[in-house]
Design a protein around this motif. Structure first.
Motif, PDB file in Angstrom:
ATOM      1  N   ARG A  52       0.833  -1.207   0.000  1.00  0.00           N
ATOM      2  CA  ARG A  52       0.000   0.000   0.000  1.00  0.00           C
ATOM      3  C   ARG A  52       0.863   1.250   0.000  1.00  0.00           C
ATOM      4  NH1 ARG A  52      -4.914  -1.128   4.246  1.00  0.00           N
ATOM      5  NH2 ARG A  52      -6.097  -2.501   2.877  1.00  0.00           N
ATOM      6  N   SER A  63       1.309   4.058  -3.006  1.00  0.00           N
ATOM      7  CA  SER A  63       0.762   5.392  -2.741  1.00  0.00           C
ATOM      8  C   SER A  63       1.585   6.418  -3.512  1.00  0.00           C
ATOM      9  CB  SER A  63       0.821   5.702  -1.243  1.00  0.00           C
ATOM     10  OG  SER A  63       2.159   5.921  -0.838  1.00  0.00           O
ATOM     11  N   TYR A  90      -6.775   2.553  -2.139  1.00  0.00           N
ATOM     12  CA  TYR A  90      -7.141   3.914  -2.538  1.00  0.00           C
ATOM     13  C   TYR A  90      -7.592   4.729  -1.334  1.00  0.00           C
ATOM     14  CZ  TYR A  90      -7.007   2.983  -7.563  1.00  0.00           C
ATOM     15  OH  TYR A  90      -6.607   2.694  -8.827  1.00  0.00           O
ATOM     16  N   ALA A  91      -7.176   5.980  -1.301  1.00  0.00           N
ATOM     17  CA  ALA A  91      -7.639   6.887  -0.258  1.00  0.00           C
ATOM     18  C   ALA A  91      -9.103   7.224  -0.533  1.00  0.00           C
ATOM     19  CB  ALA A  91      -6.792   8.157  -0.252  1.00  0.00           C
ATOM     20  N   GLU A 119      -6.985  10.017  -7.691  1.00  0.00           N
ATOM     21  CA  GLU A 119      -6.359   8.698  -7.832  1.00  0.00           C
ATOM     22  C   GLU A 119      -6.402   8.225  -9.283  1.00  0.00           C
ATOM     23  OE1 GLU A 119      -4.504   7.252  -5.770  1.00  0.00           O
ATOM     24  OE2 GLU A 119      -5.044   8.194  -3.885  1.00  0.00           O
TER      25      GLU A 119
END
Length: 162
Positions: A6, A10, A77-78, A85
């Motif tokens: 992750r 990012s 994903y945020a 994104e």
């Protein structure tokens, strides 16, 4: 492991990995440029350097190209800003494809030198072929820096209101 993936995928992680690859390319690029002065006697070492960087670029290029798929798979994903994104995924795909292609062409430059001279006579042009590989390596470093600048620009983009 999931946490590490992750982070690496990012935007911040991508920037860190890109700069690490750029630093590696600069270090080995300077060394291989010095070896290029006597390409015939240093062919094995120059070839290994270019091949190594090429493999890194191919692997990283594939990972970049598939960032969106991996982010989905790991739920990384945020929340709250899918447009940002999606733009980052698009940039990763474009720059990943560039890194992949540059790495492959670097490998081609090295492999042509390895072909027996009875098939493809490279006597006298080893420096040129290795030089092409080194230049492609440096182009890849520049593209990774540009990608980082683009990712930082994307990160500063305000999220549209829902």
């Amino acid at each position: 492991m999931k946490r590490l993936l992750r982070y690496l995928l990012s935007r911040r992680g991508l920037v860190c990995v890109n700069y690490a690859i750029v630093a590696f390319i600069v270090i080995v690029g300077v060394e291989s440029w010095e070896l290029l002065r006597d390409a015939v006697h240093n062919a094995g070492e120059i070839g290994e350097i270019i091949d190594t960087v090429a493999v890194v670029l191919v692997a990283w290029g594939v990972a970049l190209e598939e960032r969106g798929t991996m982010m989905d798979a790991f739920g990384a994903y945020a929340a709250g800003c899918p447009e940002v994104e999606a733009r980052a995924d698009r940039e990763c795909h474009i720059y990943g494809m560039a890194a992949l292609l540059l790495g492959l062409f670097m490998e081609v430059a090295v492999e042509v030198v390895k072909v027996p001279d009875s098939v493809v006579n490279t006597v006298g042009i080893e420096s040129l072929l290795f030089g092409v590989g080194i230049v492609l390596m440096l182009v890849a470093a520049i593209l990774l820096v540009r990608m980082n600048l683009e990712l930082r620009r994307i990160a500063r983009t305000p999220c549209p209101a829902a």
